[in-house]
Write a protein that holds these residues in place. Structure first.
Motif, PDB file in Angstrom:
ATOM      1  N   GLY A 133       0.783  -1.222   0.000  1.00 29.42           N
ATOM      2  CA  GLY A 133       0.000   0.000   0.000  1.00 29.42           C
ATOM      3  C   GLY A 133       0.817   1.275   0.000  1.00 29.42           C
ATOM      4  N   HIS A 134       2.139   1.166  -0.182  1.00 34.71           N
ATOM      5  CA  HIS A 134       2.993   2.352  -0.138  1.00 34.71           C
ATOM      6  C   HIS A 134       3.643   2.652  -1.481  1.00 34.71           C
ATOM      7  N   ASP A 135       3.352   1.866  -2.495  1.00 33.12           N
ATOM      8  CA  ASP A 135       3.954   2.067  -3.811  1.00 33.12           C
ATOM      9  C   ASP A 135       3.514   3.415  -4.383  1.00 33.12           C
ATOM     10  N   GLY A 136       4.495   4.219  -4.799  1.00 38.06           N
ATOM     11  CA  GLY A 136       4.197   5.522  -5.385  1.00 38.06           C
ATOM     12  C   GLY A 136       3.921   6.612  -4.377  1.00 38.06           C
ATOM     13  N   ALA A 137       4.119   6.332  -3.081  1.00 36.35           N
ATOM     14  CA  ALA A 137       3.825   7.324  -2.042  1.00 36.35           C
ATOM     15  C   ALA A 137       5.053   8.174  -1.750  1.00 36.35           C
ATOM     16  N   THR A 138       4.811   9.451  -1.492  1.00 37.06           N
ATOM     17  CA  THR A 138       5.840  10.371  -1.026  1.00 37.06           C
ATOM     18  C   THR A 138       5.413  10.869   0.344  1.00 37.06           C
ATOM     19  N   TYR A 139       6.203  10.549   1.368  1.00 32.31           N
ATOM     20  CA  TYR A 139       5.837  10.862   2.745  1.00 32.31           C
ATOM     21  C   TYR A 139       6.696  12.010   3.270  1.00 32.31           C
ATOM     22  N   GLU A 140       6.043  13.110   3.596  1.00 36.14           N
ATOM     23  CA  GLU A 140       6.722  14.249   4.209  1.00 36.14           C
ATOM     24  C   GLU A 140       6.630  14.073   5.720  1.00 36.14           C
ATOM     25  N   LEU A 141       7.777  13.949   6.371  1.00 36.80           N
ATOM     26  CA  LEU A 141       7.826  13.502   7.763  1.00 36.80           C
ATOM     27  C   LEU A 141       8.344  14.600   8.683  1.00 36.80           C
ATOM     28  N   THR A 142       7.644  14.797   9.795  1.00 37.95           N
ATOM     29  CA  THR A 142       8.057  15.746  10.814  1.00 37.95           C
ATOM     30  C   THR A 142       7.731  15.177  12.185  1.00 37.95           C
ATOM     31  N   GLY A 143       8.239  15.867  13.204  1.00 32.75           N
ATOM     32  CA  GLY A 143       7.771  15.623  14.552  1.00 32.75           C
ATOM     33  C   GLY A 143       6.408  16.255  14.750  1.00 32.75           C
ATOM     34  N   PRO A 144       5.837  16.144  15.956  1.00 29.15           N
ATOM     35  CA  PRO A 144       4.464  16.581  16.183  1.00 29.15           C
ATOM     36  C   PRO A 144       4.314  18.049  16.570  1.00 29.15           C
ATOM     37  N   GLU A 145       5.438  18.757  16.824  1.00 29.52           N
ATOM     38  CA  GLU A 145       5.340  20.121  17.326  1.00 29.52           C
ATOM     39  C   GLU A 145       6.455  20.980  16.739  1.00 29.52           C
ATOM     40  N   THR A 146       6.118  22.243  16.491  1.00 26.34           N
ATOM     41  CA  THR A 146       7.095  23.186  15.970  1.00 26.34           C
ATOM     42  C   THR A 146       7.726  23.945  17.124  1.00 26.34           C
ATOM     43  N   LEU A 147       9.058  23.898  17.188  1.00 20.18           N
ATOM     44  CA  LEU A 147       9.822  24.566  18.232  1.00 20.18           C
ATOM     45  C   LEU A 147      10.903  25.423  17.602  1.00 20.18           C
ATOM     46  N   THR A 148      11.187  26.573  18.221  1.00 17.42           N
ATOM     47  CA  THR A 148      12.355  27.330  17.785  1.00 17.42           C
ATOM     48  C   THR A 148      13.616  26.620  18.266  1.00 17.42           C
ATOM     49  N   GLN A 149      14.739  26.991  17.677  1.00 21.23           N
ATOM     50  CA  GLN A 149      15.996  26.401  18.138  1.00 21.23           C
ATOM     51  C   GLN A 149      16.266  26.766  19.602  1.00 21.23           C
ATOM     52  N   ALA A 150      15.961  27.995  19.975  1.00 20.88           N
ATOM     53  CA  ALA A 150      16.155  28.400  21.370  1.00 20.88           C
ATOM     54  C   ALA A 150      15.258  27.586  22.300  1.00 20.88           C
ATOM     55  N   GLU A 151      14.036  27.292  21.875  1.00 22.15           N
ATOM     56  CA  GLU A 151      13.143  26.461  22.681  1.00 22.15           C
ATOM     57  C   GLU A 151      13.689  25.041  22.807  1.00 22.15           C
ATOM     58  N   GLN A 152      14.294  24.529  21.753  1.00 22.22           N
ATOM     59  CA  GLN A 152      14.900  23.202  21.835  1.00 22.22           C
ATOM     60  C   GLN A 152      16.001  23.174  22.886  1.00 22.22           C
ATOM     61  N   ALA A 153      16.821  24.226  22.931  1.00 20.21           N
ATOM     62  CA  ALA A 153      17.872  24.301  23.946  1.00 20.21           C
ATOM     63  C   ALA A 153      17.268  24.302  25.352  1.00 20.21           C
ATOM     64  N   THR A 154      16.153  25.016  25.515  1.00 18.13           N
ATOM     65  CA  THR A 154      15.487  25.042  26.814  1.00 18.13           C
ATOM     66  C   THR A 154      15.000  23.657  27.211  1.00 18.13           C
ATOM     67  N   VAL A 155      14.417  22.927  26.272  1.00 21.55           N
ATOM     68  CA  VAL A 155      13.932  21.568  26.556  1.00 21.55           C
ATOM     69  C   VAL A 155      15.092  20.666  26.966  1.00 21.55           C
ATOM     70  N   ILE A 156      16.214  20.779  26.277  1.00 20.78           N
ATOM     71  CA  ILE A 156      17.376  19.967  26.649  1.00 20.78           C
ATOM     72  C   ILE A 156      17.760  20.234  28.098  1.00 20.78           C
ATOM     73  N   GLY A 157      17.796  21.521  28.469  1.00 22.58           N
ATOM     74  CA  GLY A 157      18.128  21.864  29.843  1.00 22.58           C
ATOM     75  C   GLY A 157      17.148  21.290  30.843  1.00 22.58           C
ATOM     76  N   GLU A 158      15.865  21.330  30.518  1.00 20.99           N
ATOM     77  CA  GLU A 158      14.847  20.791  31.423  1.00 20.99           C
ATOM     78  C   GLU A 158      15.026  19.288  31.611  1.00 20.99           C
ATOM     79  N   VAL A 159      15.347  18.586  30.536  1.00 22.91           N
ATOM     80  CA  VAL A 159      15.488  17.128  30.634  1.00 22.91           C
ATOM     81  C   VAL A 159      16.738  16.739  31.417  1.00 22.91           C
ATOM     82  N   ILE A 160      17.842  17.446  31.212  1.00 23.90           N
ATOM     83  CA  ILE A 160      19.087  17.054  31.880  1.00 23.90           C
ATOM     84  C   ILE A 160      19.218  17.680  33.268  1.00 23.90           C
ATOM     85  N   GLY A 161      18.264  18.555  33.625  1.00 17.80           N
ATOM     86  CA  GLY A 161      18.292  19.150  34.950  1.00 17.80           C
ATOM     87  C   GLY A 161      19.350  20.214  35.134  1.00 17.80           C
TER      88      GLY A 161
END
Length: 277
Positions: A176-204
């Motif tokens: 069922g995937h023959d001829g399909a083009t899949y545009e793939l992303t994560g579920p949420e849009t984040l700025t690069q600065a927001e990504q840095a903040t998330v990293i800090g939150e996870v690593i404490g």
């Protein structure tokens, strides 16, 4: 039947390729994993690791023996050499899943067109920014808990490599995937600065974003040996995402039935890479 195919993974030692190998094995497929140096590949048990040099298409004959589907990651910034590789694949396999990109650069467009004319069943994966791109900040975060980059306001929906692989495995092992083009992303849009903040939150440990000029970033990347065209392409894409943030797509969930993983989930999976020793 889905999951019971013999698959050749070209690009098996990369971030995405390793996940394709692991998830294909879990799905019940027989997996051959291509590597230039099988002895140092470090791939999961159960995979048959075979030596492949993409500069030698004739060397693909034995690895392709009995293979039905091929995951194809092309590591070069040109389409040169691809016709011979596709001829070898088309002579033995019947399906190819090609890892392109959302940018669809000139050589990627050319390769897609070659595949469309090859007679193979095909699926194209066009990922947006990988969450794993944040690993380029890891050394500075470990040392100083800071990210010094341009375009902190550039916004994108980072994609977990596990989700790309999950889509790839569906296309490799199912129908069922023959001829399909899949545009793939994560579920949420984040700025690069927001990504840095998330990293800090996870690593404490709070991580600070320190904005630098694009010119300074360009000099630094050139000093590290990046090709000028690649440097300019990265900086241009980041500048565009400041004014035109990339939107999330529902494709991962539509294909796999499971929601795409968040950037926070990706950081949690890789937290040790960011923590100070």
């Amino acid at each position: 039947m889905a999951g019971q195919r013999r698959i050749l993974v070209i690009g098996a030692t990369g971030t995405a390729g390793r996940q394709v190998v692991a998830q294909s094995l879990k799905a019940g497929a027989e997996v051959r994993a291509a590597a230039r140096d099988p002895g140092t590949a470090g791939l999961p048990d159960g995979a048959e690791v075979v030596r492949v040099d993409l500069a030698d298409p004739d060397g693909l004959r034995a690895p392709l023996d009995g293979v039905e589907a091929v995951f194809l990651l092309w590591p070069f910034a040109t389409a040169e050499g691809m016709p011979a590789i596709l001829d070898a694949v088309a002579a033995r396999a019947r399906r190819v899943v090609y890892l392109s990109s959302a940018a669809v650069r000139d050589h990627e467009r050319r390769i897609e067109r070659m595949i469309e004319r090859s007679g193979l069943e095909w699926t194209f994966l066009r990922p947006h920014a990988f969450a794993a791109n944040a690993l380029r900040w890891a050394g500075r975060i470990r040392a100083e808990a800071v990210v010094r980059e341009p375009y902190g306001a550039a916004a994108m929906p980072p994609l977990h490599e596990r989700d790309l692989a999950a889509v790839a495995v569906r296309a490799l092992t199912g129908d069922g995937h023959d001829g399909a083009t899949y545009e793939l992303t994560g579920p949420e849009t984040l700025t690069q600065a927001e990504q840095a903040t998330v990293i800090g939150e996870v690593i404490g440990r709070p991580v600070r974003w320190e904005e630098i000029s694009p010119q300074a970033a360009r000099r630094r990347m050139l000093d590290r040996g990046w090709p000028p065209e690649a440097v300019d392409g990265v900086l241009r894409a980041q500048a565009e995402m400041v004014t035109e943030p990339a939107a999330a797509t529902p494709t991962v969930e539509e294909v796999t039935g499971a929601p795409a993983r968040t950037f926070r989930a990706w950081v949690t999976d890789h937290a040790d890479r960011f923590r100070a020793p």
